[in-house]
Write a protein that holds these residues in place. Structure first.
Motif, PDB file in Angstrom:
ATOM      1  N   ASP A 113      25.492 -30.796   5.157  1.00  0.00           N
ATOM      2  CA  ASP A 113      25.564 -30.359   6.597  1.00  0.00           C
ATOM      3  C   ASP A 113      25.615 -31.356   7.460  1.00  0.00           C
ATOM      4  OD1 ASP A 113      25.287 -27.727   5.747  1.00  0.00           O
ATOM      5  OD2 ASP A 113      22.993 -27.626   5.902  1.00  0.00           O
ATOM      6  N   ALA A 114      24.859 -32.548   7.562  1.00  0.00           N
ATOM      7  CA  ALA A 114      24.922 -33.727   8.557  1.00  0.00           C
ATOM      8  C   ALA A 114      26.301 -34.483   8.397  1.00  0.00           C
ATOM      9  CB  ALA A 114      23.894 -34.553   7.990  1.00  0.00           C
ATOM     10  N   ALA A 115      26.818 -34.418   7.147  1.00  0.00           N
ATOM     11  CA  ALA A 115      28.098 -35.040   6.988  1.00  0.00           C
ATOM     12  C   ALA A 115      29.248 -34.414   7.561  1.00  0.00           C
ATOM     13  CB  ALA A 115      28.231 -35.725   5.583  1.00  0.00           C
ATOM     14  N   ARG A 116      29.093 -33.039   7.636  1.00  0.00           N
ATOM     15  CA  ARG A 116      30.160 -32.290   7.948  1.00  0.00           C
ATOM     16  C   ARG A 116      30.870 -32.582   9.369  1.00  0.00           C
ATOM     17  NH1 ARG A 116      30.075 -25.395   8.605  1.00  0.00           N
ATOM     18  NH2 ARG A 116      32.188 -25.299   8.676  1.00  0.00           N
ATOM     19  N   PRO A 117      32.023 -32.755   9.271  1.00  0.00           N
ATOM     20  CA  PRO A 117      32.668 -33.056  10.746  1.00  0.00           C
ATOM     21  C   PRO A 117      32.948 -31.964  11.634  1.00  0.00           C
ATOM     22  CG  PRO A 117      34.397 -32.937   9.060  1.00  0.00           C
ATOM     23  CD  PRO A 117      33.105 -32.847   8.558  1.00  0.00           C
ATOM     24  N   THR A 145      13.560 -38.739  19.650  1.00  0.00           N
ATOM     25  CA  THR A 145      13.609 -37.556  19.238  1.00  0.00           C
ATOM     26  C   THR A 145      14.169 -36.457  20.150  1.00  0.00           C
ATOM     27  OG1 THR A 145      11.436 -37.386  19.839  1.00  0.00           O
ATOM     28  CG2 THR A 145      11.712 -38.462  17.799  1.00  0.00           C
ATOM     29  N   LEU A 146      13.871 -35.275  19.664  1.00  0.00           N
ATOM     30  CA  LEU A 146      14.094 -34.106  20.673  1.00  0.00           C
ATOM     31  C   LEU A 146      13.042 -34.069  21.849  1.00  0.00           C
ATOM     32  CD1 LEU A 146      16.439 -31.994  20.761  1.00  0.00           C
ATOM     33  CD2 LEU A 146      14.974 -30.419  19.491  1.00  0.00           C
ATOM     34  N   ALA A 147      11.752 -34.430  21.512  1.00  0.00           N
ATOM     35  CA  ALA A 147      10.763 -34.535  22.494  1.00  0.00           C
ATOM     36  C   ALA A 147      11.103 -35.466  23.310  1.00  0.00           C
ATOM     37  CB  ALA A 147       9.406 -34.940  21.884  1.00  0.00           C
ATOM     38  N   LEU A 174      15.558 -20.953  18.139  1.00  0.00           N
ATOM     39  CA  LEU A 174      16.606 -21.309  17.365  1.00  0.00           C
ATOM     40  C   LEU A 174      16.082 -21.914  15.955  1.00  0.00           C
ATOM     41  CD1 LEU A 174      19.593 -22.177  19.382  1.00  0.00           C
ATOM     42  CD2 LEU A 174      18.947 -19.888  18.627  1.00  0.00           C
ATOM     43  N   PRO A 175      15.012 -21.490  15.242  1.00  0.00           N
ATOM     44  CA  PRO A 175      14.283 -21.988  14.083  1.00  0.00           C
ATOM     45  C   PRO A 175      15.420 -22.687  13.122  1.00  0.00           C
ATOM     46  CG  PRO A 175      13.769 -19.907  14.141  1.00  0.00           C
ATOM     47  CD  PRO A 175      14.526 -19.967  15.479  1.00  0.00           C
ATOM     48  N   ASP A 176      16.199 -21.784  12.898  1.00  0.00           N
ATOM     49  CA  ASP A 176      17.286 -22.264  11.957  1.00  0.00           C
ATOM     50  C   ASP A 176      18.396 -22.933  12.192  1.00  0.00           C
ATOM     51  OD1 ASP A 176      15.680 -20.965   9.902  1.00  0.00           O
ATOM     52  OD2 ASP A 176      16.208 -19.051  10.533  1.00  0.00           O
ATOM     53  N   SER A 177      18.557 -23.303  13.598  1.00  0.00           N
ATOM     54  CA  SER A 177      19.637 -24.063  13.946  1.00  0.00           C
ATOM     55  C   SER A 177      19.184 -25.541  14.235  1.00  0.00           C
ATOM     56  CB  SER A 177      19.961 -23.458  15.405  1.00  0.00           C
ATOM     57  OG  SER A 177      20.396 -22.369  15.130  1.00  0.00           O
ATOM     58  N   ARG A 178      20.105 -26.612  14.246  1.00  0.00           N
ATOM     59  CA  ARG A 178      19.720 -27.869  14.364  1.00  0.00           C
ATOM     60  C   ARG A 178      19.968 -28.503  15.726  1.00  0.00           C
ATOM     61  NH1 ARG A 178      24.140 -28.105  10.634  1.00  0.00           N
ATOM     62  NH2 ARG A 178      24.412 -30.002  11.183  1.00  0.00           N
ATOM     63  N   VAL A 179      19.074 -28.516  16.681  1.00  0.00           N
ATOM     64  CA  VAL A 179      19.322 -28.798  18.146  1.00  0.00           C
ATOM     65  C   VAL A 179      19.372 -30.443  18.522  1.00  0.00           C
ATOM     66  CG1 VAL A 179      18.417 -28.329  20.444  1.00  0.00           C
ATOM     67  CG2 VAL A 179      18.502 -26.687  18.771  1.00  0.00           C
ATOM     68  N   VAL A 180      20.291 -30.677  19.261  1.00  0.00           N
ATOM     69  CA  VAL A 180      20.414 -32.076  19.785  1.00  0.00           C
ATOM     70  C   VAL A 180      20.547 -31.983  21.438  1.00  0.00           C
ATOM     71  CG1 VAL A 180      21.725 -34.248  19.857  1.00  0.00           C
ATOM     72  CG2 VAL A 180      21.294 -33.091  17.723  1.00  0.00           C
ATOM     73  N   LYS A 181      19.951 -32.899  22.127  1.00  0.00           N
ATOM     74  CA  LYS A 181      19.883 -32.868  23.555  1.00  0.00           C
ATOM     75  C   LYS A 181      21.141 -33.759  23.952  1.00  0.00           C
ATOM     76  CE  LYS A 181      18.469 -31.716  27.646  1.00  0.00           C
ATOM     77  NZ  LYS A 181      18.362 -30.394  27.892  1.00  0.00           N
ATOM     78  N   ALA A 182      22.217 -33.396  24.772  1.00  0.00           N
ATOM     79  CA  ALA A 182      23.192 -34.385  25.109  1.00  0.00           C
ATOM     80  C   ALA A 182      24.154 -33.610  26.237  1.00  0.00           C
ATOM     81  CB  ALA A 182      24.098 -34.627  23.977  1.00  0.00           C
ATOM     82  N   LEU A 183      24.832 -34.391  26.848  1.00  0.00           N
ATOM     83  CA  LEU A 183      25.602 -33.792  27.927  1.00  0.00           C
ATOM     84  C   LEU A 183      25.251 -32.942  29.179  1.00  0.00           C
ATOM     85  CD1 LEU A 183      28.446 -32.523  25.169  1.00  0.00           C
ATOM     86  CD2 LEU A 183      28.815 -34.542  26.707  1.00  0.00           C
ATOM     87  N   ILE A 211      26.626 -41.704  27.847  1.00  0.00           N
ATOM     88  CA  ILE A 211      25.801 -40.509  27.845  1.00  0.00           C
ATOM     89  C   ILE A 211      24.562 -40.539  26.889  1.00  0.00           C
ATOM     90  CG2 ILE A 211      25.917 -37.915  26.894  1.00  0.00           C
ATOM     91  CD1 ILE A 211      28.587 -37.879  28.548  1.00  0.00           C
ATOM     92  N   ALA A 212      23.330 -40.101  27.131  1.00  0.00           N
ATOM     93  CA  ALA A 212      22.524 -40.309  26.329  1.00  0.00           C
ATOM     94  C   ALA A 212      22.324 -39.097  25.376  1.00  0.00           C
ATOM     95  CB  ALA A 212      21.036 -40.490  26.976  1.00  0.00           C
ATOM     96  N   ILE A 213      21.630 -39.229  24.098  1.00  0.00           N
ATOM     97  CA  ILE A 213      21.431 -38.089  23.387  1.00  0.00           C
ATOM     98  C   ILE A 213      20.174 -38.234  22.603  1.00  0.00           C
ATOM     99  CG2 ILE A 213      23.949 -37.673  22.838  1.00  0.00           C
ATOM    100  CD1 ILE A 213      23.606 -38.872  20.273  1.00  0.00           C
ATOM    101  N   ALA A 214      19.589 -37.087  22.187  1.00  0.00           N
ATOM    102  CA  ALA A 214      18.314 -37.118  21.620  1.00  0.00           C
ATOM    103  C   ALA A 214      18.095 -36.171  20.796  1.00  0.00           C
ATOM    104  CB  ALA A 214      17.242 -36.771  22.778  1.00  0.00           C
ATOM    105  N   GLY A 215      17.710 -36.496  19.550  1.00  0.00           N
ATOM    106  CA  GLY A 215      17.571 -35.434  18.359  1.00  0.00           C
ATOM    107  C   GLY A 215      16.712 -35.927  17.155  1.00  0.00           C
ATOM    108  N   ASP A 216      16.449 -34.944  16.278  1.00  0.00           N
ATOM    109  CA  ASP A 216      15.320 -35.048  15.436  1.00  0.00           C
ATOM    110  C   ASP A 216      15.956 -35.660  14.127  1.00  0.00           C
ATOM    111  OD1 ASP A 216      13.004 -34.480  17.310  1.00  0.00           O
ATOM    112  OD2 ASP A 216      13.048 -32.608  16.559  1.00  0.00           O
ATOM    113  N   ASP A 217      17.379 -35.366  13.854  1.00  0.00           N
ATOM    114  CA  ASP A 217      17.906 -35.466  12.424  1.00  0.00           C
ATOM    115  C   ASP A 217      18.991 -36.444  12.668  1.00  0.00           C
ATOM    116  OD1 ASP A 217      20.247 -34.963  10.462  1.00  0.00           O
ATOM    117  OD2 ASP A 217      18.323 -34.315   9.464  1.00  0.00           O
TER     118      ASP A 217
END
Length: 248
Positions: free
Chosen positions: A7-11, A190-192, A129-138, A161-167
């Motif tokens: 999933d992580a590598a998927r473009p 992190t997302l926090a 969205l517990p089954d989604s993967r959220v990243v803060k950006a834009l 642009i700054a981004i934040a995420g757990d994965d």
């Protein structure tokens, strides 16, 4: 949610944008220019924004939010933050979600959950969205600056642009997207840690290069906003710490 390596590598080839306001349309236009297939959902029926897309982001496809969520490889949330409760949770299952929302109390009204210094608003979205993967950006650059400042990689004066995420894999995927849209990337943590990108901090509204953006993030902890957040989180940690009689 745990992310598999696959999933992580998927473009990201097809980008979804939920929100057809100024920010959403600018992101759609930039993504089209970078070679992405773009799907856009507004409020209500897709036909309501089809003409708007033809004028502002020709080549983007209007669709219902659930269709955008299912067909896109990643979905940008470019809608008013309180509307996160209307997102199609099941259709976003397993999807990379890029949270570009902000809490504007002047417009949204005073809402305690969004003003809580203990939790970033992206963590609230992730909880919904517990089954989604959220990243803060834009979220921290204005739509005007997004539209005017996009530059090819390596161009003099390129903004960041700054981004934040757990994965790490998801953060890397969003970083590639942001670079393709025309901006350097600075990771905030992190997302926090994404709370540093929200209104009230120095980063919010920033239209600066990567070095200055990094400096803004680094001095957040000593800012008035940063001290308030650090104090609240330290008090929470103290409350949550097991007492001497707690069972091992």
């Amino acid at each position: 949610m745990n992310t598999s390596q696959d999933d992580a590598a998927r473009p990201i080839r097809t980008l979804g944008v939920v929100g057809a306001g100024k920010v959403g349309l600018v992101i759609a236009r930039l993504a089209l220019g970078a070679g992405y297939r773009v799907l856009v959902a507004g409020s209500g029926e897709a036909a309501r924004i089809a003409g708007q897309l033809d004028a502002v982001a020709p080549g983007a496809t209007a669709a219902e939010a659930s269709v955008v969520a299912r067909r896109a490889d990643a979905v940008v949330l470019a809608l008013p933050l309180p509307r996160y409760r209307a997102l199609p949770v099941e259709a976003l299952h397993g999807k990379l979600v890029i949270d570009a929302t902000n809490y504007w109390w002047e417009v949204d009204g005073l809402q305690e959950e969004f003003a809580d210094p203990l939790t970033s608003t992206s963590e609230i979205v992730q909880g919904f969205l517990p089954d989604s993967r959220v990243v803060k950006a834009l979220n921290h650059m204005s739509y005007r600056d997004l539209a005017d400042e996009a530059r090819p990689a390596g161009a003099p004066g390129r903004k960041a642009i700054a981004i934040a995420g757990d994965d790490p894999g998801d953060v890397a995927a969003v970083a590639r997207l942001v670079d393709d849209l025309g901006f350097d990337v600075v990771t905030a943590g992190t997302l926090a840690d994404g709370i540093m990108l929200q209104p009230g901090g120095e980063v919010f509204g920033a239209d600066v290069d990567a070095a200055e953006l990094r400096a803004m993030l680094d001095r957040f902890t000593t800012s008035q906003r940063g001290l308030v957040i650090a104090r609240a989180r330290a008090q929470r940690a103290q409350r949550d710490e097991p007492g001497p009689d707690a069972a091992p």
